[in-house]
Design a protein around this motif. Sequence first.
Motif, short mmCIF file in Angstrom:
data_model
loop_
_atom_site.label_atom_id
_atom_site.label_comp_id
_atom_site.label_asym_id
_atom_site.label_seq_id
_atom_site.Cartn_x
_atom_site.Cartn_y
_atom_site.Cartn_z
N LEU A 524 1.41 -7.95 -7.89
CA LEU A 524 1.95 -9.00 -7.03
C LEU A 524 3.24 -9.59 -7.59
O LEU A 524 4.15 -9.96 -6.85
N THR A 525 3.34 -9.65 -8.92
CA THR A 525 4.56 -10.15 -9.55
C THR A 525 5.73 -9.24 -9.24
O THR A 525 6.85 -9.70 -8.99
N ALA A 526 5.48 -7.92 -9.26
CA ALA A 526 6.54 -6.97 -8.91
C ALA A 526 7.00 -7.16 -7.47
O ALA A 526 8.16 -6.89 -7.13
N LEU A 527 6.08 -7.63 -6.63
CA LEU A 527 6.42 -7.86 -5.22
C LEU A 527 7.10 -9.20 -5.00
O LEU A 527 7.56 -9.48 -3.89
N ASP A 528 7.16 -10.04 -6.04
CA ASP A 528 7.80 -11.35 -5.91
C ASP A 528 9.32 -11.27 -6.02
O ASP A 528 9.99 -12.30 -6.04
N SER A 529 9.86 -10.06 -6.11
CA SER A 529 11.30 -9.88 -6.21
C SER A 529 12.01 -10.47 -5.00
O SER A 529 11.55 -10.34 -3.86
N PRO A 530 13.15 -11.13 -5.21
CA PRO A 530 13.94 -11.64 -4.07
C PRO A 530 14.32 -10.54 -3.08
O PRO A 530 14.53 -10.81 -1.90
N ASP A 531 14.40 -9.30 -3.58
CA ASP A 531 14.75 -8.18 -2.70
C ASP A 531 13.66 -7.89 -1.67
O ASP A 531 13.92 -7.20 -0.68
N LEU A 532 12.44 -8.40 -1.91
CA LEU A 532 11.32 -8.16 -1.00
C LEU A 532 10.87 -9.42 -0.28
O LEU A 532 9.83 -9.42 0.38
N ALA A 533 11.65 -10.48 -0.41
CA ALA A 533 11.29 -11.74 0.24
C ALA A 533 11.46 -11.64 1.75
O ALA A 533 12.20 -10.80 2.26
N ASP A 534 10.76 -12.51 2.46
CA ASP A 534 10.84 -12.51 3.92
C ASP A 534 12.26 -12.75 4.42
O ASP A 534 12.63 -12.28 5.49
N ASP A 535 13.04 -13.51 3.65
CA ASP A 535 14.40 -13.85 4.09
C ASP A 535 15.46 -13.05 3.34
O ASP A 535 16.62 -13.44 3.29
N ALA A 536 15.07 -11.90 2.77
CA ALA A 536 16.01 -11.12 1.96
C ALA A 536 17.22 -10.66 2.76
O ALA A 536 18.31 -10.50 2.22
N ALA A 537 17.04 -10.44 4.06
CA ALA A 537 18.14 -9.95 4.89
C ALA A 537 18.93 -11.09 5.53
O ALA A 537 19.85 -10.83 6.32
N SER A 538 18.61 -12.33 5.20
CA SER A 538 19.25 -13.46 5.89
C SER A 538 20.76 -13.49 5.67
O SER A 538 21.53 -13.79 6.59
N GLY A 539 21.19 -13.17 4.45
CA GLY A 539 22.63 -13.15 4.18
C GLY A 539 23.34 -12.12 5.04
O GLY A 539 24.41 -12.38 5.59
N LEU A 540 22.74 -10.94 5.15
CA LEU A 540 23.33 -9.90 5.98
C LEU A 540 23.34 -10.31 7.45
O LEU A 540 24.30 -10.02 8.18
N ARG A 541 22.29 -11.00 7.89
CA ARG A 541 22.24 -11.44 9.29
C ARG A 541 23.33 -12.48 9.56
O ARG A 541 23.92 -12.49 10.65
N VAL A 542 23.61 -13.34 8.59
CA VAL A 542 24.69 -14.31 8.75
C VAL A 542 26.03 -13.58 8.87
O VAL A 542 26.86 -13.88 9.75
N ARG A 543 26.25 -12.60 7.98
CA ARG A 543 27.49 -11.82 8.05
C ARG A 543 27.60 -11.08 9.38
O ARG A 543 28.67 -10.95 9.96
N LEU A 544 26.46 -10.59 9.86
CA LEU A 544 26.44 -9.85 11.12
C LEU A 544 26.87 -10.77 12.27
O LEU A 544 27.66 -10.37 13.14
N ALA A 545 26.36 -11.99 12.29
CA ALA A 545 26.75 -12.94 13.32
C ALA A 545 28.25 -13.23 13.25
O ALA A 545 28.94 -13.33 14.29
N GLU A 546 28.77 -13.36 12.04
CA GLU A 546 30.21 -13.61 11.87
C GLU A 546 31.03 -12.43 12.37
O GLU A 546 32.06 -12.61 13.02
N LEU A 547 30.58 -11.21 12.04
CA LEU A 547 31.30 -10.02 12.49
C LEU A 547 31.31 -9.92 14.01
O LEU A 547 32.33 -9.56 14.61
N ARG A 548 30.20 -10.25 14.62
CA ARG A 548 30.13 -10.14 16.09
C ARG A 548 31.04 -11.18 16.76
O ARG A 548 31.55 -10.95 17.85
N ARG A 549 31.23 -12.30 16.12
CA ARG A 549 32.18 -13.28 16.68
C ARG A 549 33.61 -12.78 16.58
O ARG A 549 34.46 -13.15 17.38
N LEU A 550 33.86 -11.93 15.56
CA LEU A 550 35.22 -11.44 15.35
C LEU A 550 35.55 -10.23 16.23
O LEU A 550 36.71 -10.00 16.56
N THR A 551 34.50 -9.42 16.55
CA THR A 551 34.78 -8.13 17.20
C THR A 551 34.48 -8.16 18.69
O THR A 551 34.17 -9.15 19.28
#
Length: 551
Positions: A524-551
């Motif tokens: 379970l500790t190995a699964l506690d990595s930030p890379d496996l968190a529920d919100d791990a993709a949130s940064g990419l989703r924010v960038r995606l929203a910004e890109l869509r506003r630009l394109t």
Amino acid sequence: MTPDLGPRADRPVAGRPDPAVADELGMTVYDVARDLRRDVEDVRLPLPVDGARDADASRSRLISQLDEHLLPRLRELSSPAIVVVAGSTGAGKSTLYNSLLGEEVSRAGVLRPTTREPVLAYNPLDREVVHEGPATEASRVVYHEAVPRGTALLDAPDLDSFLSENRTTAQQLLEAADLWLFVTTAARYGDALPWQALSRATERGASVAMVLNRVPAETLTTIRADLMLRLREHGMTDVPLFVVPDVGPHEGLLDAEVVRPVRRWLTLLAGPERSRAVIVRTLKGALDALPAWVTSLADAVDAQGEAARRIRHAVEKERPAAEKLARDGVAAGVVAGASVEARWRELSGTAKLDRVKVKNATVRSTKRAGRRREEALTGLRSDVEAAAIRTLTAAGARVEERLRAVLTAPGAPAGGLAVLPENAARTEAREKTVTASVAGWTAQAADVVTALDGAGERVTAAVKAFGQHGLGTLLLASAAGSDDAERLLVRVLGDTHREAVTALRDDLADRAAAVVGGELDAILTALDSPDLADDAASGLRVRLAELRRLT
């Protein structure tokens, strides 16, 4: 004209985009691309689930595109548009390159690979607006009057060179280019390599032109029609296509008339405004392509989180039964085992533990005899400790084996094998944990005896007969399941000790459950990595929203 080897311009301040970007694309584009680069770099896909390998490769390509083209170009929009002449081995691209310039600037010949060192040619009048970047750093820079102003011609190594460093350089230069001039031949245009390269260009939104080289006159119409059909099938109907006829075996430059259409096309791109239009078109194409890439990568990150949740659920599902089994084993009094029984028989003969005198329900002994018994019981304590260590270690190993089966059997959660600890490391960690835990358990015996010592004359007499350490050993042995120790305690203490023995046994059961829990928690500790968190993709989703506003 002999090529002029010019000095390279100093690189501009990193992170400060060209002022023209504000007019052409908006200042925010650079900031979004920079932030996207940071977030993509931070992405990790630790679980080998379906699609993770492809997503990681896509991540690497996206970083290359940002590093080699988008960010450098956004910083220096005023620098000439880079036209890379690319192709497979033997396609004749260096000969075409030299023919466009009117003299041999890039070495061409029959030995392969011909292009070992990339050559990047600028017009001398563009010297002041040339800035260092990935293309200039990887190439020999020359200044040549035949290069149309506002453009730069780059002769790249073969895409399929047998030298891996050449292939890597070729891919890096393609990423750095504003426009691809892809050279293939009538004999090889159907190969996989040209279409893989063109698909890569389409994926990143690059502007592309194509040169079909060495086309026999008798098959020109058929081959050109077939190639145009293939381009349409790949969604590349707007790609300029230039046909260079087969001139037979020759050395040196191609006739000027043969390459005139390509040179005319390059001239049409010349001039700061027209070349900037090419740059901006490719930049916009690259930006338009980014959302699909980022979406795919964000989906892959989410898939990692979903796989982690499934693994976590499978592991947690094992906890109640595993902990109960460990507790029940201790509660059943099976810890002591054969080694403790053997030691007791030995002590019965040498220290005569079973022959202590009890009168009026109170044990009778001298202090001297008590010290001898206490010393003799030291070996019994070692055996009890060793038995407890074996029991808890076995409980942990049993759970590790069970978890390995749960996470690797058919139907197991995807990626489970990746979070299983390495056997040797887990064994070492378990041994340290168990040894420390059992030491903590046995250390409590002193406090238990101290608490009993005020319970009356029988306890005081027992401490005198066995010593405080010795009486603690008897309590530990009874808690571990030694019937012999329990019978002796009943003789000298009656029921006074039972609560203490129960407390020691319950504590050992808790420690056994904790060891088992440690096996579960290691995963379970190995699964506690930030890379496996529920919100791990949130940064990419924010960038995606910004890109869509630009394109």
